[in-house]
Write a protein that holds these residues in place. Structure first.
Motif, PDB file in Angstrom:
ATOM      1  N   VAL A  44      29.639  57.105  22.727  1.00 53.92           N
ATOM      2  CA  VAL A  44      29.922  58.423  22.149  1.00 53.92           C
ATOM      3  C   VAL A  44      28.914  59.444  22.686  1.00 53.92           C
ATOM      4  N   ALA A  45      27.642  59.070  22.652  1.00 56.23           N
ATOM      5  CA  ALA A  45      26.587  60.006  23.083  1.00 56.23           C
ATOM      6  C   ALA A  45      26.717  60.340  24.566  1.00 56.23           C
ATOM      7  N   LEU A  46      27.094  59.363  25.387  1.00 60.71           N
ATOM      8  CA  LEU A  46      27.279  59.636  26.822  1.00 60.71           C
ATOM      9  C   LEU A  46      28.405  60.637  27.039  1.00 60.71           C
ATOM     10  N   HIS A  47      29.501  60.456  26.302  1.00 59.26           N
ATOM     11  CA  HIS A  47      30.628  61.392  26.401  1.00 59.26           C
ATOM     12  C   HIS A  47      30.153  62.804  26.034  1.00 59.26           C
ATOM     13  N   LYS A  48      29.353  62.918  24.988  1.00 57.42           N
ATOM     14  CA  LYS A  48      28.900  64.230  24.519  1.00 57.42           C
ATOM     15  C   LYS A  48      27.841  64.816  25.463  1.00 57.42           C
ATOM     16  N   TRP A  49      26.994  63.964  26.003  1.00 55.12           N
ATOM     17  CA  TRP A  49      25.989  64.410  26.990  1.00 55.12           C
ATOM     18  C   TRP A  49      26.678  65.044  28.202  1.00 55.12           C
ATOM     19  N   ASP A  50      27.690  64.362  28.720  1.00 53.71           N
ATOM     20  CA  ASP A  50      28.381  64.850  29.923  1.00 53.71           C
ATOM     21  C   ASP A  50      29.030  66.208  29.679  1.00 53.71           C
ATOM     22  N   ARG A  51      29.495  66.434  28.447  1.00 53.59           N
ATOM     23  CA  ARG A  51      30.229  67.675  28.136  1.00 53.59           C
ATOM     24  C   ARG A  51      29.399  68.674  27.344  1.00 53.59           C
ATOM     25  N   ASP A  52      28.144  68.334  27.108  1.00 52.29           N
ATOM     26  CA  ASP A  52      27.273  69.190  26.309  1.00 52.29           C
ATOM     27  C   ASP A  52      27.899  69.498  24.942  1.00 52.29           C
ATOM     28  N   ALA A  92      24.244  56.984  10.207  1.00 51.81           N
ATOM     29  CA  ALA A  92      23.473  56.079  11.076  1.00 51.81           C
ATOM     30  C   ALA A  92      23.931  56.220  12.522  1.00 51.81           C
ATOM     31  N   ASN A  93      25.241  56.373  12.708  1.00 44.33           N
ATOM     32  CA  ASN A  93      25.773  56.535  14.065  1.00 44.33           C
ATOM     33  C   ASN A  93      25.233  57.813  14.707  1.00 44.33           C
ATOM     34  N   LYS A  94      25.203  58.903  13.927  1.00 44.07           N
ATOM     35  CA  LYS A  94      24.677  60.170  14.459  1.00 44.07           C
ATOM     36  C   LYS A  94      23.188  60.047  14.762  1.00 44.07           C
ATOM     37  N   LEU A  95      22.471  59.327  13.885  1.00 42.81           N
ATOM     38  CA  LEU A  95      21.032  59.138  14.110  1.00 42.81           C
ATOM     39  C   LEU A  95      20.798  58.451  15.460  1.00 42.81           C
ATOM     40  N   ARG A  96      21.605  57.425  15.741  1.00 40.74           N
ATOM     41  CA  ARG A  96      21.424  56.742  17.038  1.00 40.74           C
ATOM     42  C   ARG A  96      21.814  57.668  18.190  1.00 40.74           C
ATOM     43  N   GLN A  97      22.871  58.456  18.015  1.00 41.71           N
ATOM     44  CA  GLN A  97      23.236  59.398  19.084  1.00 41.71           C
ATOM     45  C   GLN A  97      22.090  60.389  19.350  1.00 41.71           C
ATOM     46  N   TYR A  98      21.518  60.961  18.279  1.00 45.44           N
ATOM     47  CA  TYR A  98      20.416  61.922  18.461  1.00 45.44           C
ATOM     48  C   TYR A  98      19.237  61.248  19.166  1.00 45.44           C
ATOM     49  N   HIS A  99      18.974  60.011  18.786  1.00 42.42           N
ATOM     50  CA  HIS A  99      17.861  59.283  19.393  1.00 42.42           C
ATOM     51  C   HIS A  99      18.100  59.071  20.889  1.00 42.42           C
ATOM     52  N   LEU A 100      19.320  58.651  21.247  1.00 38.77           N
ATOM     53  CA  LEU A 100      19.635  58.431  22.662  1.00 38.77           C
ATOM     54  C   LEU A 100      19.569  59.738  23.456  1.00 38.77           C
ATOM     55  N   LEU A 101      20.159  60.788  22.896  1.00 40.62           N
ATOM     56  CA  LEU A 101      20.152  62.082  23.602  1.00 40.62           C
ATOM     57  C   LEU A 101      18.722  62.557  23.828  1.00 40.62           C
ATOM     58  N   ASN A 102      17.878  62.356  22.832  1.00 39.54           N
ATOM     59  CA  ASN A 102      16.470  62.729  22.960  1.00 39.54           C
ATOM     60  C   ASN A 102      15.799  61.960  24.109  1.00 39.54           C
ATOM     61  N   GLN A 103      16.090  60.671  24.197  1.00 38.82           N
ATOM     62  CA  GLN A 103      15.512  59.875  25.294  1.00 38.82           C
ATOM     63  C   GLN A 103      16.011  60.381  26.651  1.00 38.82           C
ATOM     64  N   TRP A 104      17.285  60.706  26.728  1.00 34.63           N
ATOM     65  CA  TRP A 104      17.853  61.154  28.013  1.00 34.63           C
ATOM     66  C   TRP A 104      17.306  62.534  28.387  1.00 34.63           C
ATOM     67  N   HIS A 105      17.072  63.387  27.403  1.00 38.54           N
ATOM     68  CA  HIS A 105      16.450  64.682  27.709  1.00 38.54           C
ATOM     69  C   HIS A 105      15.038  64.477  28.244  1.00 38.54           C
ATOM     70  N   LEU A 106      14.304  63.549  27.634  1.00 38.05           N
ATOM     71  CA  LEU A 106      12.942  63.263  28.104  1.00 38.05           C
ATOM     72  C   LEU A 106      12.960  62.780  29.551  1.00 38.05           C
ATOM     73  N   GLN A 107      13.969  61.977  29.877  1.00 37.94           N
ATOM     74  CA  GLN A 107      14.054  61.386  31.226  1.00 37.94           C
ATOM     75  C   GLN A 107      14.822  62.284  32.201  1.00 37.94           C
ATOM     76  N   HIS A 108      15.330  63.400  31.702  1.00 33.82           N
ATOM     77  CA  HIS A 108      16.144  64.329  32.507  1.00 33.82           C
ATOM     78  C   HIS A 108      17.402  63.675  33.072  1.00 33.82           C
ATOM     79  N   GLN A 109      17.812  62.579  32.486  1.00 36.15           N
ATOM     80  CA  GLN A 109      19.068  61.957  32.930  1.00 36.15           C
ATOM     81  C   GLN A 109      19.539  60.923  31.918  1.00 36.15           C
ATOM     82  N   ALA A 110      20.855  60.713  31.941  1.00 37.30           N
ATOM     83  CA  ALA A 110      21.443  59.655  31.122  1.00 37.30           C
ATOM     84  C   ALA A 110      21.723  58.454  32.026  1.00 37.30           C
TER      85      ALA A 110
END
Ligand code: ISJ
Length: 180
Positions: A44-52, A92-110
């Motif tokens: 879910v988070a990858l789909h949202k990351w790609d489309r902002d 809980a699902n949203k919490l994990r999405q926010y956590h993943l998105l935060n990691q990908w922002h830190l790394q500048h990539q998913a």
């Protein structure tokens, strides 16, 4: 028995590595199903990351909760109990999405892994897990352990030492030990 002879069955990602020789806690079947739903948060988070896209989709949440409320009685659950439990799964699902998105922002990539479409692939998989989760919740409610909150805290702690994964499970079970 020497450790090398102990049988482990491991599923990739968030899911538990289960030591087949250790007794499982009464929480484990339900926690297994909860983690299967949490696992899908990455797609879910990858789909949202790609489309902002924002993590939160309130109309979809209302749709999920309405379906759960309608299905509750077929699983020997009250609509309130089933909806509260699913509201916690959504948080809980949203919490994990926010956590993943935060990691990908830190790394500048998913991660460069295959993508799945939210509407046609991912949400149908989330919907398919609904019955399994409601069955596991009903089963749990039939044999709720004494000292539920303490036993739950121990079950989560013994399941994983990974701090974020513990936090997702804590959020997903926030109201589990409330009287149904
Ligand atoms: C999983 C999604 O992200 C969020 C979590 C939801 C859920 O756990 O069912 C539903 C809608 C979104 O607020 C999604 O958009 O499908």
């Amino acid at each position: 028995m020497r450790r090398s002879f102990i049988t482990f069955s491991c599923i990739a990602g968030l899911s538990a590595c289960v030591n087949a020789n250790e007794p499982r806690s009464p929480f484990d079947p339900l926690l297994d199903s909860i983690e299967q739903r949490l696992e899908i948060a990455q797609a879910v988070a990858l789909h949202k990351w790609d489309r902002d896209q924002p993590v939160q989709d309130s109309p979809r949440e209302r749709q999920v909760l309405a379906k759960v409320g309608q299905a509750a009685s077929a699983h020997r659950l009250s609509a309130d109990r089933a909806e509260q439990f699913f509201a916690d799964q959504i948080e809980a699902n949203k919490l994990r999405q926010y956590h993943l998105l935060n990691q990908w922002h830190l790394q500048h990539q998913a991660p460069d892994i295959p993508r799945q479409d939210l509407a046609s692939e991912i949400r149908p998989r989330l919907d398919q897990l609904q019955d399994r989760l409601l069955d596991a919740l009903a089963e749990f409610d039939q044999q709720r352990p004494q000292g539920c909150s303490e036993a739950l805290a121990e079950a989560i702690a013994s399941r994983t030492t990974d701090a974020p994964r513990r936090l997702f499970l804590i959020r997903a079970t926030a109201n589990l030990c409330q009287r149904p």
